[in-house]
Write an enzyme that holds these catalytic residues in place. Structure first.
Site, PDB file in Angstrom:
ATOM      1  N   CYS A  67     -27.195 -29.010-124.294  1.00  8.30           N
ATOM      2  CA  CYS A  67     -27.268 -27.696-124.927  1.00  8.30           C
ATOM      3  C   CYS A  67     -27.853 -26.689-123.946  1.00  8.30           C
ATOM      4  O   CYS A  67     -28.833 -26.970-123.252  1.00  8.30           O
ATOM      5  CB  CYS A  67     -28.131 -27.776-126.182  1.00  8.30           C
ATOM      6  SG  CYS A  67     -28.266 -26.202-127.077  1.00  8.30           S
TER       7      CYS A  67
ATOM      8  N   CYS B  34     -31.367 -25.032-125.690  1.00  8.66           N
ATOM      9  CA  CYS B  34     -32.578 -25.826-125.873  1.00  8.66           C
ATOM     10  C   CYS B  34     -32.468 -27.040-124.956  1.00  8.66           C
ATOM     11  O   CYS B  34     -31.613 -27.084-124.078  1.00  8.66           O
ATOM     12  CB  CYS B  34     -32.758 -26.227-127.340  1.00  8.66           C
ATOM     13  SG  CYS B  34     -31.536 -27.419-127.928  1.00  8.66           S
TER      14      CYS B  34
ATOM     15  N   HIS C 172     -22.975 -36.387-131.988  1.00  7.33           N
ATOM     16  CA  HIS C 172     -24.349 -35.903-132.000  1.00  7.33           C
ATOM     17  C   HIS C 172     -24.450 -34.509-131.392  1.00  7.33           C
ATOM     18  O   HIS C 172     -25.303 -33.718-131.788  1.00  7.33           O
ATOM     19  CB  HIS C 172     -25.262 -36.891-131.271  1.00  7.33           C
ATOM     20  CG  HIS C 172     -25.315 -38.234-131.913  1.00  7.33           C
ATOM     21  ND1 HIS C 172     -25.157 -39.418-131.211  1.00  7.33           N
ATOM     22  CD2 HIS C 172     -25.475 -38.610-133.217  1.00  7.33           C
ATOM     23  CE1 HIS C 172     -25.237 -40.439-132.041  1.00  7.33           C
ATOM     24  NE2 HIS C 172     -25.427 -39.986-133.262  1.00  7.33           N
TER      25      HIS C 172
ATOM     26  N   HIS D   4     -26.662 -23.407-132.312  1.00 14.54           N
ATOM     27  CA  HIS D   4     -26.580 -23.226-130.871  1.00 14.54           C
ATOM     28  C   HIS D   4     -25.108 -23.306-130.460  1.00 14.54           C
ATOM     29  O   HIS D   4     -24.431 -24.303-130.733  1.00 14.54           O
ATOM     30  CB  HIS D   4     -27.403 -24.278-130.139  1.00 14.54           C
ATOM     31  CG  HIS D   4     -28.878 -24.076-130.295  1.00 14.54           C
ATOM     32  ND1 HIS D   4     -29.812 -24.975-129.823  1.00 14.54           N
ATOM     33  CD2 HIS D   4     -29.588 -23.056-130.871  1.00 14.54           C
ATOM     34  CE1 HIS D   4     -31.030 -24.529-130.104  1.00 14.54           C
ATOM     35  NE2 HIS D   4     -30.906 -23.373-130.726  1.00 14.54           N
TER      36      HIS D   4
ATOM     37  N   CYS E 217     -15.567 -21.209-130.556  1.00 17.66           N
ATOM     38  CA  CYS E 217     -14.165 -21.257-130.108  1.00 17.66           C
ATOM     39  C   CYS E 217     -13.585 -22.665-130.226  1.00 17.66           C
ATOM     40  O   CYS E 217     -12.360 -22.838-130.175  1.00 17.66           O
ATOM     41  CB  CYS E 217     -14.046 -20.784-128.665  1.00 17.66           C
ATOM     42  SG  CYS E 217     -14.521 -19.064-128.383  1.00 17.66           S
TER      43      CYS E 217
ATOM     44  N   CYS F 224      18.220 -27.694 -91.782  1.00 16.81           N
ATOM     45  CA  CYS F 224      17.210 -28.003 -92.804  1.00 16.81           C
ATOM     46  C   CYS F 224      15.957 -28.590 -92.178  1.00 16.81           C
ATOM     47  O   CYS F 224      14.854 -28.419 -92.710  1.00 16.81           O
ATOM     48  CB  CYS F 224      17.784 -28.945 -93.849  1.00 16.81           C
ATOM     49  SG  CYS F 224      18.404 -30.505 -93.197  1.00 16.81           S
TER      50      CYS F 224
ATOM     51  N   HIS G 106      19.260 -35.214 -95.436  1.00 17.43           N
ATOM     52  CA  HIS G 106      18.904 -33.827 -95.718  1.00 17.43           C
ATOM     53  C   HIS G 106      17.395 -33.734 -95.942  1.00 17.43           C
ATOM     54  O   HIS G 106      16.799 -34.589 -96.607  1.00 17.43           O
ATOM     55  CB  HIS G 106      19.653 -33.324 -96.956  1.00 17.43           C
ATOM     56  CG  HIS G 106      19.314 -31.929 -97.347  1.00 17.43           C
ATOM     57  ND1 HIS G 106      19.563 -30.850 -96.518  1.00 17.43           N
ATOM     58  CD2 HIS G 106      18.727 -31.420 -98.472  1.00 17.43           C
ATOM     59  CE1 HIS G 106      19.158 -29.740 -97.128  1.00 17.43           C
ATOM     60  NE2 HIS G 106      18.641 -30.069 -98.307  1.00 17.43           N
TER      61      HIS G 106
END
Length: 582
Positions: free
Chosen positions: A112, A115, A125, A135, A151, A223, A530
């Site tokens: 977090c 905190c 958890h 939070h 979000c 090429c 090629h």
């Protein structure tokens, strides 16, 4: 021994990083609307920086000499009495990231940012804590991703990205200096644009879309040239050199057949904004005049054209020299290969050094079994697994020399048995590999073995410095185990297995990590095939087939049967000589 850089101050609470670059409105920097109010206080930024620093230190804890905490529940890979190969005494000061509730270390651990709580995602958890405490933001510790619980997704923010990039750079500097204490590296100083500089950059800069991405016309079996030119164009170092006008065709004193001028005109055409395919007639004509072996409309080998083009660009460079050349080619591609020959009689080591511009690797095709032949399986399926790492292991593996190939200068014996081993003494900023698919020994043939190659390549274990670190680590472990078998006391099975496992591993050094940016493929038979290419442009992969340019995926790139591979260093070294002059 070099000391680690001092810890930089944490993010100031009164000034955001984005203000240094883009004064005024900062709304464009916020990818999440819930961040704006929290960022003004600044505490969430400082917390993120501390957690990112902790995460990176834990990820590179062995290289930095940091142990786990003294928690009996969690095993430790080293003991406090051990000494690392770089002379660092490890200290038990870094706790393992674990969930505060269930003590698990698995399942995407989130910390977090508001905190001191740490929770797992799998056991929910982390989600429960966010709901109960309201939070919003947390950081996923393994990748330092910023998660918003409102979000319900990971979000991007330029301020947090700047903090993370700064901590990555600081961590890489610490690891490099501790693992390579003898290397001289000037201190990196970050530059921030002020209000006047930022305003001048914004007013004087005009962004054009899709510049640098353009097809090349095939002018008759050309090429082989087109794929090499595409790899030049998408080479970050060559692009920076020619787009900064360090070789201008208008100011060049060479009157004719200057390959540097041709490169300058090539970059001008690719960055002109024109989308139609370009025909490099002038480049082809100059190569014909410079290298008679490549003249004509016959199909040529792309690798031969690559080496010839490098030599011609070097030869016409104003700063070209025979030794210690500072031209753009040698600054980009040049490395030094060390060859160590060890006498098996007296252990004398004789070293030789050879300059290289690329590395050619032998392939080892897997023989097909009779059962597969009967069942009619395809060649691609019958070929066994092989990888770029396998090729590099064979390239740097000790090779036993014959009795008539080596004369030892120390013990004075002629025809002495010896071993020869290669390693990278100086590794270049851009690594170019040729996978030798074409054989000419028993008639012309092509090896179709598929070689697995990574998007990110760690070259640490193939360098000379890493080999020395490996020997020092082995010697330190043998000393801790009471001496090696040479002293007469045999090692225990457990100590022997531990010694072999640790001695065989080499901690990655950040300055030896490379990222793939171009691949050349060859389809068809040897004389009638090629060439096509893949190149990375602005973070996206593109397929380049002469005039055809199309979007590609990284999976398509890594699944292709490569003939040449191009990697660029993830962290470029400073030019120490020029940096000290400034």
């Amino acid at each position: 021994m070099s000391t680690a850089p001092t810890s930089p101050p944490l993010v100031p609470t009164t000034k955001l990083l984005t203000q240094d670059f883009f004064p005024g409105d900062h709304s464009a920097s916020h990818g999440c609307p819930h961040l704006k109010s929290l960022k003004k206080a600044g505490e969430i930024l400082s917390n993120y920086q501390l957690l990112a620093r902790y995460s990176l230190h834990f990820k590179h804890r062995i290289a930095l000499g940091i142990l786990y905490s003294k928690d009996k529940k969690r095993p430790r890979s080293l003991e406090a009495s051990d000494t690392l190969a770089n002379g660092i005494k490890p200290t038990p000061q870094l706790p393992t990231p674990a969930c505060t509730t269930c003590d698990t270390t698995l399942g995407r651990i989130h910390a977090c940012l508001q905190c001191v709580f740490i929770g797992c995602w799998k056991g929910e958890h982390a989600q429960t804590h966010a709901q109960e405490k309201s939070h919003i933001f947390s950081m996923e510790l393994s990748r330092c991703g910023l998660y918003c619980s409102h979000c319900k997704d990971f979000v991007h923010d330029r301020d947090f990205e700047g903090i993370y990039n700064g901590e990555v750079l600081r961590n890489f500097e610490m690891v490099s200096m501790l693992q390579e204490p003898g290397q001289k590296r000037p201190r990196y100083i970050k530059w921030h644009a002020g209000n006047k500089e930022a305003a001048a950059i914004k007013s004087g800069t005009r962004l054009k879309s899709c510049q640098g991405l353009r097809g090349l016309r095939n002018m008759g079996s050309t090429c082989f040239m087109n794929v090499i030119l595409q790899c030049f164009i998408h080479n970050p170092l060559l692009r920076g050199y020619f787009l900064s006008d360090q070789h201008s065709s208008k100011r060049c004193e060479e009157k004719n057949e200057c390959m540097g001028c041709e490169m300058d005109q090539l970059f001008t055409q690719f960055y002109s904004g024109v989308k139609s395919p370009y025909g490099p007639c002038s480049f082809l004509h100059t190569m014909w005049m410079s290298s008679s072996d490549l003249a004509g409309y016959a199909q040529q080998d792309a690798h031969e054209f690559f080496i010839s083009a490098l030599n011609q660009i070097h030869a016409k460079s104003p700063s070209a020299k025979l030794h210690h050349c500072s031209c753009v080619i040698h600054k980009t591609f040049a490395g030094v290969l060390q060859s160590d020959v060890t006498c098996l009689n007296c252990a004398n080591v004789t070293s030789a050094f050879d300059p290289i511009l690329d590395i050619s690797l032998d392939l080892r095709p897997t023989k097909r079994s009779k059962l597969h032949k009967v069942r009619g399986l395809s060649d691609e399926r019958n070929d066994g697994p092989n990888s770029l790492a396998d090729c590099l292991d064979r390239y740097t593996h000790p090779e036993k020399l014959g009795t008539n190939e080596y004369n030892c200068s120390k013990c004075g014996k002629t025809g002495q048995e010896a071993t020869k081993q290669l390693s990278m003494k100086v590794i270049p900023p851009v690594l170019s590999f040729q996978l030798k698919r074409f054989e000419h020994s028993m008639g012309a043939s092509k090896i179709e073995t598929k070689i697995k190659f990574p998007a990110q390549l760690d070259m640490t274990q193939y360098t000379t410095s890493a080999r020395k670190l490996k020997k020092n680590k082995l010697a330190a472990l043998q000393k801790l185990n009471g001496g090696s078998s040479e002293g007469g006391s045999p090692s225990t099975p457990s100590s022997t297995s531990s010694t072999s496992s640790i001695s065989s591993s080499v901690d990655p050094i950040p300055t030896y990590v490379y990222n793939l940016f171009a691949v050349i493929n060859h389809q068809g038979k040897m004389d009638t095939g090629h060439y096509t290419a893949f190149a990375k442009h602005r973070g996206e992969w593109f397929s380049l087939d002469d005039h055809k340019v199309s979007l590609a995926t990284q999976k398509e790139v890594l699944d292709s049967k490569a003939y040449m591979l191009f990697y660029v260093k993830q962290n470029l070294d400073y030019d120490f000589v020029n940096a000290t002059k400034d």
